[in-house]
Design an enzyme around this catalytic site. Structure first.
Site, short mmCIF file in Angstrom:
data_model
loop_
_atom_site.label_atom_id
_atom_site.label_comp_id
_atom_site.label_asym_id
_atom_site.label_seq_id
_atom_site.Cartn_x
_atom_site.Cartn_y
_atom_site.Cartn_z
CE LYS A 151 -5.07 -2.84 1.30
NZ LYS A 151 -4.29 -3.96 0.70
CE LYS B 76 -5.52 -4.74 4.82
NZ LYS B 76 -4.88 -5.59 3.71
C1 PBG Z 1 -2.18 -6.19 -0.45
C2 PBG Z 1 -2.34 -6.34 0.87
C3 PBG Z 1 -1.67 -5.69 2.09
C4 PBG Z 1 -2.34 -6.12 3.15
C5 PBG Z 1 -3.24 -7.31 2.86
N1 PBG Z 1 -3.21 -7.25 1.29
C6 PBG Z 1 -0.77 -4.55 1.85
C7 PBG Z 1 -1.00 -3.20 1.33
O1 PBG Z 1 -2.07 -2.87 1.07
O2 PBG Z 1 -0.07 -2.42 1.56
C8 PBG Z 1 -1.70 -5.74 4.49
C9 PBG Z 1 -2.32 -6.89 5.67
C10 PBG Z 1 -1.50 -6.11 6.78
O3 PBG Z 1 -0.91 -5.27 7.05
O4 PBG Z 1 -1.70 -7.18 7.89
N2 PBG Z 1 -2.21 -7.36 -1.04
#
Ligand code: PBG
Length: 326
Positions: free
Chosen positions: A197, A249
């Site tokens: 991520k 991601k």
């Molecule tokens: C953190 C989380 C995020 C997203 C999913 N889980 C935000 C981040 O990491 O800042 C983002 C998902 C999206 O942008 O659609 N719990």
């Protein structure tokens, strides 16, 4: 053979021929619908930067889950927006807290007909908006956070989640969650590791969706966009720790990472088409600059072609409906 030989074009001549020879196909079962539920709402609340996506009430979430089942969607990933936040994200542990209750409500509605997933992360629950708790210097404290993740995982498993999605990028989070699940008798609760991520500007609209309190960024725990090889290390560590599935991601700016991970992963690979990816296509379509349905379909197909077995996308139900009718 005489040339030109019209070999490639012969297979493109009719829709039926193209359909027969397509190397990749989208199917509703491959799609996972991310959904937000906000505590205390009486009506679904639109998210302005994600036109068409709402913060749900309990009732509207149950309807969305039932609709996803009807359409053959594979799963739902739930995010909770609590009414009260604190430094430790305490509301994440409350069995009656917004997310745990939503998991229970969706489970009561759809049972095992849809794979119910919960977001295991503190950012929605902390008053500073970070994915973990902070030490005295304001640095996100990895190991203190892990202890909370383990308890959060058990609370979500108790509520009936089939799959847990730890998205906080703390080192060791999969091992701690797996151990907590085993010790609490949840041996069949699976873990979808947000393995690779990246810290991304494309999360912008999600911050509105969860009413994020974050000031600053997540660069000390999420991956650097410059790094490709490191994604393999992240996936290997999560696999060693017991991940049942792994995720890349965001999706569209990271298709090289997705292809790398798909080539080496012995477990199913997911990709998350995130909020900013959704917002860009919706905004361009709203301006008449691109064909909405074509762009959505192509974007998700591209993610599958790069190697995703499953795709988290805010268009999951709409796209599943199109796939059913075609
Ligand atoms: C953190 C989380 C995020 C997203 C999913 N889980 C935000 C981040 O990491 O800042 C983002 C998902 C999206 O942008 O659609 N719990």
């Amino acid at each position: 053979m005489s040339f030109p030989n019209h070999r490639p074009r012969r297979l493109r001549t009719t829709p039926a021929m193209r359909r027969l020879t397509a190397e990749n196909r989208l199917a509703p079962a491959d799609l996972i619908l991310p959904a937000f539920i906000r505590e205390g709402l009486t009506e679904p609340s639109p998210i302005s930067s994600m036109p068409g996506v709402v913060q749900h009430t309990t009732e509207s979430l149950k309807r969305a889950a039932a609709e996803a089942v009807e359409l053959g969607v594979g799963g739902v990933m739930l995010f909770g927006v609590p009414a009260v936040r604190d430094a430790q994200g305490t509301a994440s542990l409350d069995p009656e807290g917004v997310l745990n209750k939503a998991i229970r409500d969706v489970k009561a509605e759809v049972g095992d007909d849809l794979v119910i997933m919960g977001d295991v992360c503190l950012d929605e629950f902390t008053d500073h908006g970070h994915c973990g708790v902070l030490d005295s210097e304001g640095y996100v404290d990895n190991d203190a956070t892990l202890e909370i993740y383990g308890r959060m995982a058990v609370a979500q498993a108790d509520a009936g989640a089939h799959v847990l999605g730890p998205s906080g990028m703390m080192d060791g989070q999969i091992a701690v969650i797996r151990q907590a699940l085993e010790e609490s008798g949840h041996k069949n609760t699976a873990v979808l590791a947000y393995a690779a991520k990246y810290a991304s500007a494309f999360y912008g609209p999600f911050r509105e969706a969860v009413d994020s309190q974050l000031k600053g960024d997540r660069r000390t725990y999420q991956m650097d966009a410059a790094n490709r090889r490191e994604a393999i290390l992240e996936v290997e560590l999560d696999l060693e720790e017991g991940a049942d599935m792994v995720m890349v991601k965001p999706a569209m700016s990271y298709l090289d990472i997705l292809a790398d991970v798909a080539a080496m992963s012995p477990v199913p690979v997911s990709a998350y088409q995130i909020s900013g990816e959704y917002a860009m296509i919706e905004a361009a379509a709203a301006n008449g600059w691109i064909d909405r349905r074509g762009a959505i379909t192509e974007s998700v197909l591209g993610i599958k072609r790069a190697g995703a077995d499953t795709v988290l996308t805010y268009w999951a139900s709409e796209l599943a409906g199109w796939l059913k009718e075609s």
